[in-house]
Enzyme design. Structure first.
Site, PDB file in Angstrom:
ATOM      1  CG  HIS A  46      -1.893   0.988   1.410  1.00 16.72           C
ATOM      2  ND1 HIS A  46      -1.639   2.256   1.874  1.00 16.72           N
ATOM      3  CD2 HIS A  46      -3.221   0.939   1.142  1.00 16.72           C
ATOM      4  CE1 HIS A  46      -2.776   2.939   1.889  1.00 16.72           C
ATOM      5  NE2 HIS A  46      -3.747   2.163   1.452  1.00 16.72           N
TER       6      HIS A  46
ATOM      7  CG  ASP B 232       0.572  -2.359   6.206  1.00 14.90           C
ATOM      8  OD1 ASP B 232      -0.354  -2.458   7.035  1.00 14.90           O
ATOM      9  OD2 ASP B 232       0.463  -1.721   5.145  1.00 14.90           O
TER      10      ASP B 232
ATOM     11  CD  GLN C 163      -6.898  -4.768   3.896  1.00 18.07           C
ATOM     12  OE1 GLN C 163      -7.863  -5.491   4.155  1.00 18.07           O
ATOM     13  NE2 GLN C 163      -7.033  -3.499   3.563  1.00 18.07           N
TER      14      GLN C 163
ATOM     15  CE  LYS D 259      -7.379  -0.678   6.057  1.00 19.60           C
ATOM     16  NZ  LYS D 259      -8.116  -0.014   4.996  1.00 19.60           N
TER      17      LYS D 259
HETATM   18  N1  C6P Z   1      -6.332   0.274   2.757  1.00 22.19           N
HETATM   19  C1  C6P Z   1      -8.164  -0.134   1.205  1.00 22.19           C
HETATM   20  O1  C6P Z   1      -9.255   0.115   0.711  1.00 22.19           O
HETATM   21  P1  C6P Z   1      -5.142   3.689   7.029  1.00 22.19           P
HETATM   22  O2  C6P Z   1      -5.671   4.525   5.919  1.00 22.19           O
HETATM   23  O3  C6P Z   1      -3.975   4.328   7.725  1.00 22.19           O
HETATM   24  O4  C6P Z   1      -6.192   3.220   7.973  1.00 22.19           O
HETATM   25  O5  C6P Z   1      -4.602   2.335   6.354  1.00 22.19           O
HETATM   26  C2  C6P Z   1      -3.656   2.373   5.349  1.00 22.19           C
HETATM   27  C3  C6P Z   1      -3.384   1.003   4.831  1.00 22.19           C
HETATM   28  C4  C6P Z   1      -2.134   0.451   5.038  1.00 22.19           C
HETATM   29  N2  C6P Z   1      -1.835  -0.793   4.639  1.00 22.19           N
HETATM   30  C5  C6P Z   1      -2.743  -1.562   4.018  1.00 22.19           C
HETATM   31  C6  C6P Z   1      -2.355  -2.960   3.625  1.00 22.19           C
HETATM   32  C7  C6P Z   1      -4.018  -1.073   3.771  1.00 22.19           C
HETATM   33  O6  C6P Z   1      -4.907  -1.850   3.167  1.00 22.19           O
HETATM   34  C8  C6P Z   1      -4.348   0.256   4.171  1.00 22.19           C
HETATM   35  C9  C6P Z   1      -5.693   0.833   3.861  1.00 22.19           C
HETATM   36  C10 C6P Z   1      -7.676   0.679   2.389  1.00 22.19           C
HETATM   37  O7  C6P Z   1      -7.445  -1.039   0.783  1.00 22.19           O
HETATM   38  C11 C6P Z   1      -7.818   2.150   2.134  1.00 22.19           C
HETATM   39  S1  C6P Z   1      -6.771   2.714   0.851  1.00 22.19           S
END
Ligand code: C6P
Length: 425
Positions: free
Chosen positions: A142, A219, A222, A245
């Site tokens: 990401h 990270d 997910q 999430k």
């Molecule tokens: N992915 C998706 O629709 P934040 O925005 O800080 O809560 O999370 C960022 C982030 C970091 N790593 C991974 C693997 C992610 O999936 C995400 C957020 C969402 O896939 C929003 S772009």
């Protein structure tokens, strides 16, 4: 003992040993929003990878916390502030247990995964990485696990190495090992891809990185919703995720880091609560975890996150994973019946996120038409543009399944996709 008595005993013990049936309707009842129509149709919510819906157990905890226990934390000498502090620190202990961390002071509350990674880049990265040092990431990161390292590259002259992914979207482990060397200082890898659903071999990655003398950040944004995670078993140095999430509130996230690293790292932001003493000449830092939590934190959101963790652990992450596995296999099979549909990402180790393209329509058009049927999916680059380039697509449509989704919803997705075909030919 009579025959009937012994067979009754056997039946009883079989019942006791049998795993409890996953009653998805019971869990769906906890999510009022799932029962509200969308565009006049029953809502089919398939975008939990972007942000999950919240069960009543979380929203009611937030409401009652604000109505009975809310005050600022770590400051007041009065009962309400003591109660709020106890709830906030209790939430930290809940996160510690959930992640299998050894100490509550290894849990830092942040705004979310993005801030957690930026914290590591700006503190650990700035202090410990030098020009020529290498940070290893992968092609399926990401943006929040790419851009902070690029910003550090601008500032310090580090090198970023990228582990390739295979045509199925699998993490190419041998290539990863080939990238490790004496200059590797940090391996920062997604535990699970938000686009392809690929689950990385995190334990092997951590062991190999450590053998090369590097630190490891996962990270878990997910992964944390789809599988049990134990940071000590993984032996990672940093693990990050976002509360929203995980069926919890927005505005709260977690950085887990080993205590000796947090002690060695400089603070991230300066301000209230993160100091031991301040004079105009010199300031000293508060002990962990306060050193990394400047200013008034997201108090209620932390309490809400703890409620979300209690909720998912009450169901059982293993049971959620098994339910979602069934949905993944079922939906994959059903989607294969849609003419011209291509699934992007079919790694053997995959959780319940399905990206796809249709030969007749752009992903944004797919999402718009699906929406008319009440089916909510995400379309776009999913904050993973390098991955889109790797698969030579501008964007994908993505259906992601959470603990409350059903096979009938996978059927509804397929039915709505047939409508897209009818419209676009
Ligand atoms: N992915 C998706 O629709 P934040 O925005 O800080 O809560 O999370 C960022 C982030 C970091 N790593 C991974 C693997 C992610 O999936 C995400 C957020 C969402 O896939 C929003 S772009």
């Amino acid at each position: 003992m009579t025959h009937s008595a012994s067979s009754a005993r056997a039946a009883n013990s079989a019942r006791a040993a049998a795993p409890e049936i996953y009653d998805v309707e019971r869990y769906r009842a906890d999510f009022p929003i799932l029962h509200k129509p969308s565009r006049g149709k029953p809502l089919v919510f398939l975008d939990s990878a972007a942000s999950a819906q919240k069960p009543r157990q979380v929203t009611e905890t937030l409401k009652s916390f604000y109505e009975t226990d809310y005050a600022n934390v770590h400051r007041g000498a009065y009962a309400l502030s003591e109660r709020a502090t106890a709830r906030y620190e209790g939430a930290r202990e809940t996160v510690r247990r959930f992640l299998g961390a050894g100490k509550a002071r290894e849990i830092i509350f942040t705004q979310g995964a993005t801030e957690s990674i930026n914290l590591v880049a700006s503190t650990y990265g700035r202090k410990f990485l030098e020009a020529g040092d290498e940070v290893v990431i992968s092609h399926l990161e990401h943006h929040s696990n790419i851009v902070p390292w690029q910003m550090l590259r601008e500032e310090k002259g580090i090198t970023i190495k990228v582990v390739p992914v295979g045509d199925d979207g699998e993490f190419l482990y041998d290539a990863f090992e080939g990238l490790l060397g004496p200059k590797t200082k940090l391996v920062a890898i997604s535990h699970m891809s938000n686009v392809l659903g690929t689950v990385m071999p995190a334990k092997r990655i951590a062991a190999a990185a450590h053998a090369a003398g590097a630190k490891v950040l996962f990270d878990g944004c997910q992964a944390i919703t789809h599988m049990p995670v134990d940071v000590r078993d993984l032996d990672c140095d940093f693990y990050v995720f976002s509360g929203h999430k995980l069926y919890g509130p927005t505005g709260i996230g977690v950085l887990y880091a080993k205590e000796e690293l947090l002690n060695a790292m400089p603070p991230y932001q300066g301000g209230g609560d993160m100091i031991a003493s301040v004079t105009f000449e010199k300031t000293t830092w508060a002990p962990l975890p306060a050193k990394f939590e400047a200013g008034t934190p997201a108090i209620a959101q932390a309490v809400g996150l703890a409620a979300a963790i209690d909720y998912v652990t009450g169901i059982g992450l293993d049971r959620i994973a098994a339910h979602e596995r069934d949905l993944l296999l079922y939906a994959t099979e059903r989607l294969a019946t849609v003419k011209g549909l291509r699934i992007i990402g079919s790694a053997p180790s995959k959780a319940s996120v399905i990206s796809f393209a249709l030969d007749c329509a752009h992903p944004h058009d797919i999402a718009t038409i699906l929406d008319r049927s009440g089916v909510a999916v995400r379309a776009g680059h999913h904050c993973a543009q390098p991955l889109m380039q790797r698969f030579n697509v501008p964007a994908t449509a993505r259906a992601s399944f959470g603990l409350y989704n059903t096979r009938a919803e996978a059927d509804a997705l397929v039915l709505a996709l047939e409508t897209v075909r009818e419209i676009f030919g």
